[in-house]
Scaffold this active site. Sequence first.
Site, mmCIF file in Angstrom:
data_model
loop_
_atom_site.group_PDB
_atom_site.id
_atom_site.type_symbol
_atom_site.label_atom_id
_atom_site.label_comp_id
_atom_site.label_asym_id
_atom_site.label_seq_id
_atom_site.Cartn_x
_atom_site.Cartn_y
_atom_site.Cartn_z
ATOM 1 N N CYS A 108 -9.288 0.056 -7.117
ATOM 2 C CA CYS A 108 -8.395 1.151 -7.514
ATOM 3 C C CYS A 108 -8.294 1.293 -9.036
ATOM 4 O O CYS A 108 -7.782 2.293 -9.539
ATOM 5 C CB CYS A 108 -7.006 0.953 -6.910
ATOM 6 S SG CYS A 108 -7.051 0.885 -5.112
ATOM 7 N N HIS A 242 -1.436 4.174 -11.260
ATOM 8 C CA HIS A 242 -2.125 4.247 -9.967
ATOM 9 C C HIS A 242 -1.099 4.593 -8.891
ATOM 10 O O HIS A 242 -0.039 3.969 -8.794
ATOM 11 C CB HIS A 242 -2.810 2.910 -9.683
ATOM 12 C CG HIS A 242 -3.368 2.812 -8.306
ATOM 13 N ND1 HIS A 242 -4.040 3.859 -7.698
ATOM 14 C CD2 HIS A 242 -3.359 1.801 -7.401
ATOM 15 C CE1 HIS A 242 -4.406 3.485 -6.485
ATOM 16 N NE2 HIS A 242 -3.997 2.245 -6.270
ATOM 17 N N ASN A 272 -2.472 6.897 -1.164
ATOM 18 C CA ASN A 272 -3.211 6.090 -2.147
ATOM 19 C C ASN A 272 -4.699 6.434 -2.050
ATOM 20 O O ASN A 272 -5.377 6.025 -1.109
ATOM 21 C CB ASN A 272 -2.961 4.606 -1.848
ATOM 22 C CG ASN A 272 -3.711 3.682 -2.795
ATOM 23 O OD1 ASN A 272 -4.588 4.112 -3.535
ATOM 24 N ND2 ASN A 272 -3.381 2.408 -2.748
HETATM 25 O O1 UT7 Z 1 -4.311 0.086 -4.241
HETATM 26 C C1 UT7 Z 1 -3.868 -1.205 -3.859
HETATM 27 C C2 UT7 Z 1 -3.460 -1.120 -2.448
HETATM 28 N N1 UT7 Z 1 -2.409 -1.893 -1.936
HETATM 29 C C3 UT7 Z 1 -1.099 -1.752 -2.232
HETATM 30 O O2 UT7 Z 1 -0.659 -1.127 -3.150
HETATM 31 C C4 UT7 Z 1 -0.175 -2.476 -1.300
HETATM 32 C C5 UT7 Z 1 0.978 -3.164 -1.988
HETATM 33 N N2 UT7 Z 1 1.970 -3.564 -1.010
HETATM 34 C C6 UT7 Z 1 2.837 -2.653 -0.511
HETATM 35 O O3 UT7 Z 1 2.817 -1.508 -0.867
HETATM 36 C C7 UT7 Z 1 3.848 -3.152 0.488
HETATM 37 O O4 UT7 Z 1 3.771 -4.548 0.589
HETATM 38 C C8 UT7 Z 1 3.661 -2.504 1.896
HETATM 39 C C9 UT7 Z 1 4.048 -1.052 1.844
HETATM 40 C C10 UT7 Z 1 2.231 -2.645 2.371
HETATM 41 C C11 UT7 Z 1 4.570 -3.214 2.902
HETATM 42 O O5 UT7 Z 1 5.913 -3.166 2.473
HETATM 43 P P1 UT7 Z 1 6.794 -4.511 2.470
HETATM 44 O O6 UT7 Z 1 8.128 -4.138 2.056
HETATM 45 O O7 UT7 Z 1 6.054 -5.524 1.623
HETATM 46 O O8 UT7 Z 1 6.799 -4.900 3.993
HETATM 47 P P2 UT7 Z 1 6.247 -6.212 4.694
HETATM 48 O O9 UT7 Z 1 4.770 -6.309 4.587
HETATM 49 O O10 UT7 Z 1 7.049 -7.364 4.203
HETATM 50 O O11 UT7 Z 1 6.619 -5.899 6.201
HETATM 51 C C12 UT7 Z 1 7.960 -5.747 6.634
HETATM 52 C C13 UT7 Z 1 7.937 -5.444 8.116
HETATM 53 C C14 UT7 Z 1 7.082 -6.429 8.905
HETATM 54 O O12 UT7 Z 1 7.729 -6.676 10.132
HETATM 55 P P3 UT7 Z 1 8.603 -8.001 10.329
HETATM 56 O O13 UT7 Z 1 7.663 -9.142 10.094
HETATM 57 O O14 UT7 Z 1 9.704 -7.932 9.318
HETATM 58 O O15 UT7 Z 1 9.078 -7.872 11.761
HETATM 59 C C15 UT7 Z 1 5.797 -5.665 9.153
HETATM 60 O O16 UT7 Z 1 5.134 -6.099 10.318
HETATM 61 O O17 UT7 Z 1 7.381 -4.156 8.360
HETATM 62 C C16 UT7 Z 1 6.326 -4.261 9.333
HETATM 63 N N3 UT7 Z 1 5.329 -3.230 9.039
HETATM 64 C C17 UT7 Z 1 5.463 -1.968 9.468
HETATM 65 N N4 UT7 Z 1 6.418 -1.358 10.206
HETATM 66 C C18 UT7 Z 1 6.267 -0.043 10.450
HETATM 67 C C19 UT7 Z 1 4.193 -3.329 8.307
HETATM 68 N N5 UT7 Z 1 3.570 -2.142 8.259
HETATM 69 C C20 UT7 Z 1 4.343 -1.275 8.961
HETATM 70 C C21 UT7 Z 1 4.235 0.091 9.273
HETATM 71 N N6 UT7 Z 1 5.221 0.652 9.997
HETATM 72 N N7 UT7 Z 1 3.209 0.845 8.834
#
Ligand code: UT7
Length: 332
Positions: A108, A242, A272
């Site tokens: 990215c 980004h 993204n």
């Molecule tokens: O260009 C580089 C690309 N990558 C990025 O920029 C990603 C950077 N990271 C992020 O943007 C965030 O970490 C995410 C948006 C991917 C996730 O947000 P988060 O606040 O870090 O959530 P998390 O991964 O800690 O997940 C929280 C909960 C989990 O469930 P439990 O374990 O609390 O029961 C996940 O399984 O949310 C769940 N989850 C979802 N729920 C609904 C993960 N993805 C989803 C989804 N919809 N799409």
Amino acid sequence: MKIIGTGSALPEKIVTNDMLAGFLETSDSWITTRTGIKTRRLLSKETLGELAITAATAALESSGVAPENIDYLICSNVANSYVTPSMSSIILGLLGCNCPCTDLNGACAGFIYALDIADAFIKTGRAKNILIVAAEEPSRFCNWHERETSVLFADGAGAVVVTEGEGFKDFRVTADTHTDVLYYKRAMEATPYDRVESKTTPLVMQGREVFKLAVRACIKDCDIILEKNGMTGEDIDMYLLHQANLRIIDSIREHLEQPKEKFPTNLQKYGNTSSASIPILMDELSRGGVLKDGMNLLLSAFGGGFVTGAAILKWSSIDYPEIEEPVHEPAV
Ligand code: UT7
């Protein structure tokens, strides 16, 4: 080096969060609150090459540089259906350019990596006019049965023409080996000598880890590049970051203690788009008259690897040829 032309292109297909919630265990409210993304554009009818050509043609037209006067073409791309020839080779002839070309994979951060390389070519006299096209289709390497990545990524292309002149003040590009937090593995052909099965692994991402690495690295890049150039956050008129996640952008903004208006975003509409996100945003802001002559801009991006890139430049306004319709909606 300065930017004298910009262009961008997005797929026609608009996919809302609710549409994704129709086949994934997710919801509009989860995606919106965790990322800021409301809709994204995904390739359906078009090819990535077509988007790249549309964006590049718009950049060339606005620069006033004829394709045959481009001395080098760099395409920033993580993956597309061709491993070889390169995406830059595919679009080169169709644009009417007659120059060396290469693809660059800086994830990215690839657009800023490409700008940094173009700056070195121009400073050393190796080239005068360089076309940079960032063309990405991450939707084609996400696992569409998993909600973790498929709700984030989207397709698009952005392009700029750069030439000699006052504009870019400085670059900072970094790399650090964290290959396990964000990767996509492609299958290779079997050989008589290597019988280990080669399988494609769609994009794997440790979201929280990437989030932390991104915030930490971008803050460090901004602090270092500002200090090195005798500037503070106040001296920057606009930050083009980004477009991955509103919360990442907010964390960087809070650290820099700068107002929201300095951080334009379009990830709400486009998701993204990997290395295409900054040139798409830049094109929208420039065509919309938001980027004004003499503004100081700071660009910053992070991506798989882990790599980062940051740049400071003084913007020179661009005269766009009259077009019947705007290329797409303006950034918010
Ligand atoms: O260009 C580089 C690309 N990558 C990025 O920029 C990603 C950077 N990271 C992020 O943007 C965030 O970490 C995410 C948006 C991917 C996730 O947000 P988060 O606040 O870090 O959530 P998390 O991964 O800690 O997940 C929280 C909960 C989990 O469930 P439990 O374990 O609390 O029961 C996940 O399984 O949310 C769940 N989850 C979802 N729920 C609904 C993960 N993805 C989803 C989804 N919809 N799409």
